[in-house]
Scaffold this active site. Structure first.
Site, PDB file in Angstrom:
ATOM      1  N   TYR A 161       0.806  -1.226   0.000  1.00  0.00           N
ATOM      2  CA  TYR A 161       0.000   0.000   0.000  1.00  0.00           C
ATOM      3  C   TYR A 161       0.836   1.272   0.000  1.00  0.00           C
ATOM      4  O   TYR A 161       0.327   2.356  -0.234  1.00  0.00           O
ATOM      5  CB  TYR A 161      -0.949   0.025   1.208  1.00  0.00           C
ATOM      6  CG  TYR A 161      -2.041  -1.029   1.147  1.00  0.00           C
ATOM      7  CD1 TYR A 161      -2.193  -1.846   0.038  1.00  0.00           C
ATOM      8  CD2 TYR A 161      -2.917  -1.203   2.198  1.00  0.00           C
ATOM      9  CE1 TYR A 161      -3.170  -2.812  -0.016  1.00  0.00           C
ATOM     10  CE2 TYR A 161      -3.916  -2.164   2.153  1.00  0.00           C
ATOM     11  CZ  TYR A 161      -4.034  -2.976   1.043  1.00  0.00           C
ATOM     12  OH  TYR A 161      -5.014  -3.931   0.995  1.00  0.00           O
ATOM     13  N   LYS A 171       3.821 -15.364   1.481  1.00  0.00           N
ATOM     14  CA  LYS A 171       3.744 -16.101   0.217  1.00  0.00           C
ATOM     15  C   LYS A 171       5.179 -16.291  -0.257  1.00  0.00           C
ATOM     16  O   LYS A 171       5.574 -15.844  -1.348  1.00  0.00           O
ATOM     17  CB  LYS A 171       2.885 -15.266  -0.762  1.00  0.00           C
ATOM     18  CG  LYS A 171       2.479 -15.971  -2.035  1.00  0.00           C
ATOM     19  CD  LYS A 171       1.440 -17.044  -1.867  1.00  0.00           C
ATOM     20  CE  LYS A 171       1.138 -17.698  -3.209  1.00  0.00           C
ATOM     21  NZ  LYS A 171       0.413 -18.962  -3.098  1.00  0.00           N
ATOM     22  N   ASP A 189      -2.693 -18.067   0.860  1.00  0.00           N
ATOM     23  CA  ASP A 189      -3.877 -18.718   0.256  1.00  0.00           C
ATOM     24  C   ASP A 189      -4.374 -19.838   1.165  1.00  0.00           C
ATOM     25  O   ASP A 189      -5.582 -20.007   1.385  1.00  0.00           O
ATOM     26  CB  ASP A 189      -3.579 -19.228  -1.165  1.00  0.00           C
ATOM     27  CG  ASP A 189      -2.222 -19.900  -1.294  1.00  0.00           C
ATOM     28  OD1 ASP A 189      -1.392 -19.794  -0.369  1.00  0.00           O
ATOM     29  OD2 ASP A 189      -1.984 -20.552  -2.327  1.00  0.00           O
ATOM     30  N   ASP A 244      -4.961  -7.087   5.639  1.00  0.00           N
ATOM     31  CA  ASP A 244      -6.202  -6.377   5.317  1.00  0.00           C
ATOM     32  C   ASP A 244      -7.278  -7.399   4.939  1.00  0.00           C
ATOM     33  O   ASP A 244      -8.407  -7.374   5.440  1.00  0.00           O
ATOM     34  CB  ASP A 244      -5.913  -5.430   4.134  1.00  0.00           C
ATOM     35  CG  ASP A 244      -7.040  -4.446   3.890  1.00  0.00           C
ATOM     36  OD1 ASP A 244      -8.018  -4.445   4.659  1.00  0.00           O
ATOM     37  OD2 ASP A 244      -6.951  -3.678   2.914  1.00  0.00           O
ATOM     38  N   ASP A 302     -10.454  -9.048   7.565  1.00  0.00           N
ATOM     39  CA  ASP A 302     -11.872  -8.902   7.200  1.00  0.00           C
ATOM     40  C   ASP A 302     -12.550 -10.268   7.157  1.00  0.00           C
ATOM     41  O   ASP A 302     -13.692 -10.429   7.588  1.00  0.00           O
ATOM     42  CB  ASP A 302     -12.015  -8.236   5.824  1.00  0.00           C
ATOM     43  CG  ASP A 302     -12.230  -6.740   5.949  1.00  0.00           C
ATOM     44  OD1 ASP A 302     -11.867  -6.180   7.005  1.00  0.00           O
ATOM     45  OD2 ASP A 302     -12.746  -6.135   4.998  1.00  0.00           O
TER      46      ASP A 302
END
Ligand code: NAD
Length: 371
Positions: free
Chosen positions: A156, A206, A238, A262, A266
């Site tokens: 970000y 990852k 994943d 993020d 959620d």
């Protein structure tokens, strides 16, 4: 790094004479839910706590009133405060503004300006709300996860970023970036929290595809040597997304980067029924923090006094736990919330048959009464 570790593990117990709070209600339901959290702070004041609250504008209201989603006055107020209590920002009327003027930019900037690099998001399921979860009660009953998300670096914020024309077509690009010091400081916080909980930490990345994640894995393993009591595991993002819905109770503390955190936080929030229940803390190296519910400004229900204020009230509890190191006050607020849930009070987002449907302000009053 030893310093940040020591600072976090021994929060500055010296409580300032009067704690100074910057209160930034923001947009949409922000003012309604923050008003309920302020009622809770007023109870603490009534009982002798010295709390000074000063209000500031942020997000859309910051743009409307001061031409900037993070006005200079708000930044100054927040820097001078011991902690910041924030509602939420954003709304459809601001979606066409130039990017730097959009409410969300104000939020990203204040996190960066205050150096709030560690975002703590608990996902906790109150037994009475197991029916509100999207998963089967037996999968989620007793859920208690803490997700520690890196907040001021990663995809970000990485440079270069942009949209430009290359070979006659538009291309969009961002950069995933982490320095080892950025990884190390958030890892220290996550290990320290794991020490106070179930002593299990799962680092999510990852590393099979991304160099940035490869470094993340190496640095977290180095930090782990300082915390021999904590059992460290690693998981690809994943798989973590899958495991969170398959068997979420396997996790105690998760530490991960900005982008992955993020998304995963959620996802985890939905396990607990409603995002209206979940608080968050964003901390700097000295445990100064900004406290806010994880949800947004909910423009679809704003101004109707029906929003759930519990996430914001629980954010005040986190503030007392992490910034002011007053566990007893944090427990008092959390126990009051547990009590109103056990008594059957429900805002519409968590209402199930048998409960008493209450407004946002009535829920605030119920918590105050339970305190
Ligand atoms: P949202 O979290 O605002 O709302 C999602 C859904 O959850 C909506 O149906 C809403 O009514 C409901 N909801 C959220 N909080 C609730 C509460 N306390 N009680 C009851 N129901 C609640 O997300 P969104 O709709 O995607 O975004 C709305 C605006 O908020 C956008 O402008 C977005 O950019 C902004 N946003 C801000 C933040 C923040 O301030 N931290 C976070 C996410 C989104």
């Amino acid at each position: 790094m030893k310093t940040s570790e020591a600072k976090f593990r021994e929060p500055q117990g010296e409580r300032p004479k009067a704690v100074k709070l910057a209160v930034l209600p923001g947009d949409g339901i922000g003012p309604e839910i923050v008003a309920q959290a302020v009622k809770v702070l007023d109870v603490l004041k009534r009982d002798g706590a010295k709390i000074e609250m000063e209000y500031g504008n942020i997000g859309g209201i910051g743009y409307d009133r001061e031409g900037d989603p993070l006005p200079e006055s708000t930044l100054k107020l927040s820097k001078q405060a011991d902690a910041v209590l924030l509602g939420a920002v954003g709304g459809p009327q601001y979606d066409t503004l130039d990017r730097p003027l959009r409410p969300e930019r104000g939020l990203l900037r204040i996190r960066k300006e205050l150096n709030l690099f560690a975002n703590l998001r608990p996902a906790l399921l109150y037994p009475e709300l197991a029916g509100a979860s999207s998963l089967k009660p037996e999968v989620v009953a007793g859920l208690d996860i803490m997700i520690v998300r890196e907040l001021t670096s990663g995809l970000y914020f990485g440079q270069p970023r942009g949209i430009e024309i290359r070979k006659g077509e538009r291309v969009g690009f961002n950069t995933m970036f982490y320095s080892e010091s950025e990884i190390r400081r958030v890892a220290h916080i996550a290990f320290a929290i794991a020490m106070k909980r179930g002593k299990r930490l799962c680092s999510v990345e990852k590393a099979n595809v991304l160099e940035c994640s490869e470094l993340w894995r190496e640095v977290v393993a180095e930090v782990a040597k300082r915390y021999p009591e904590v059992e460290l595991s690693t998981m690809y993002v994943d798989n973590a997304a899958m495991q969170l819905v398959r068997n979420p109770k396997q996790f105690d503390v998760i530490v991960t980067s900005n982008l992955f955190g993020d998304i995963l936080s959620d996802e985890a929030s939905m396990l607990s029924g409603s995002i209206g229940m979940l608080p968050s803390a964003s901390l700097d190296e000295h445990n100064k923090g900004m406290y806010e519910p994880i949800h947004g400004s909910a423009p679809d229900i704003a101004g109707r006094d029906i929003a759930n204020p519990l996430a914001t009230i629980l954010s005040v509890a986190m503030m007392y736990r992490y910034t002011f190191a007053e566990a007893a006050t944090a427990d008092r607020i959390e126990n009051a919330v547990k009590q109103v849930i056990a008594q059957g009070y429900r805002t519409s987002d968590i209402w199930t048959a048998g409960g008493t449907k209450v407004s946002c302000s009535a829920m605030g009053d119920a918590v105050v009464a339970a305190m």
